[in-house]
Design an enzyme around this catalytic site. Structure first.
Site, short mmCIF file in Angstrom:
data_model
loop_
_atom_site.label_atom_id
_atom_site.label_comp_id
_atom_site.label_asym_id
_atom_site.label_seq_id
_atom_site.Cartn_x
_atom_site.Cartn_y
_atom_site.Cartn_z
CE LYS A 54 -12.82 15.53 25.00
NZ LYS A 54 -13.88 14.69 24.40
CD GLN A 98 -13.85 11.18 23.10
OE1 GLN A 98 -13.72 11.89 24.09
NE2 GLN A 98 -13.91 11.70 21.88
CG ASP A 121 -19.44 15.80 25.92
OD1 ASP A 121 -18.74 16.82 25.84
OD2 ASP A 121 -19.14 14.71 25.41
#
Ligand code: ADP
Length: 287
Positions: A54, A98, A121
């Site tokens: 990422k 994460q 996200d």
């Protein structure tokens, strides 16, 4: 019949180039390059790999990598304090925590520290609520990547019968809502569904996100249907999905492979969300 194969790597590359162009335009117009803060807690090797890719993709798109790493034994209040700091920092356009976080931490409580406009996200309750109400907001990356694949392959959604296998917060539920937003007639199947194959055979578009290797066989696919496989499993024969690829490719009209299908789209959509977040923040003059 042999299905047309959707090349997720190619579409992801296209999206990433478009994002890079958007970043350059934002900067040329006097804006600031979007900053992505990936937050990794602990040293889980798989999470490290995901976060690294990422960060790399973010830099390749011309964005600023604002990665933060916390030790695996960090207390809840310190992790929360970091997220609060990132939330207040105008250089941070997007925050990605994460998952999974180490067991002693309350991940839900940590996610609530992320402001909706920085939730790239699309996982916070606020963004899930906006999606449920059909209002603008940042959408979860994997399901929005699936919509992007369908759109760029000209798969019609309006009025089509879409069947989603799986109802997780991360994939299945938002997937169904995004398909509904595009006027598909949506059926959601899950672990208690009676006669899964019969439900699936009604699908013009079948999205499989159950996390079970080889769950869907040719008997569950209507000839000519579009089959999207979100599953990913590491086995003796490398990576495989939730769909029995070889058999289903004989029946389906269009299919995504694993790997190289949905997977690459997730990071591409993360970048797209980060650019969107930066644009919104900068146009409302909050930075
Ligand atoms: P993901 O994060 O990929 O969506 P999860 O493991 O969080 O996967 O969720 C799996 C989902 O798949 C659940 O919603 C569950 O109901 C669904 N599921 C699990 N087993 C089956 C099955 N045998 N048939 C249909 N759906 C299933």
């Amino acid at each position: 019949m042999t299905a047309e194969i959707i090349d997720g790597r190619a579409v992801a590359q296209q999206v990433r180039e478009e994002v890079a162009k958007g970043v350059a335009e934002l900067v040329a117009a006097g804006g600031t390059a979007p900053g992505l803060a990936t937050v990794l807690i602990g040293d889980d090797p798989a999470s490290e790999v995901y976060v690294r890719s990422k960060r790399r993709a973010c830099v390749a798109a011309g964005m600023v990598d604002l990665h933060r790493h916390l030790p695996g034994d960090v207390p809840q209040h310190e992790a929360a304090a970091l997220l609060d700091e990132l939330a207040a920092d105008p250089a941070v356009s997007g925050i990605l925590l994460q998952l999974p976080t180490p067991g002693h931490l309350d991940a839900e409580a940590l996610l609530t520290r992320i402001p909706a406009e920085k939730d790239v996200d699309g996982l916070t309750t606020a963004n899930a609520g906006l999606l449920a109400q059909g209002r603008p907001g940042l959408r979860p990356c994997t399901p929005s990547g699936v919509i992007e694949l369908l759109d760029r392959h000209g798969v019609p959604l309006s009025g089509a019968h879409a069947v989603v296998i799986g109802r997780s917060v991360l994939v299945g539920k938002p997937m169904a809502q995004l398909l509904l937003e595009r006027n598909a007639t949506v059926t959601i199947c899950h672990s208690r569904t009676r006669d899964l194959a019969a439900e699936c055979r009604r699908a013009d578009v079948l999205v499989v996100a159950a996390g079970i290797p080889s769950l869907v066989g040719a008997d569950a696919v209507k000839p000519g249907a579009t089959v999207i496989d979100v599953g990913i499993h590491r086995g003796e024969h490398g990576l495989t999905g939730d769909v029995q690829y070889d058999a289903v490719a004989e029946v389906a009209g269009t299919i995504t492979p694993v790997p190289g299908g949905v997977g690459p789209m997730t990071i591409a959509m993360l970048l797209a969300n980060t650019l969107t977040a930066a644009r919104v923040q900068q146009s409302t003059g909050r930075r």
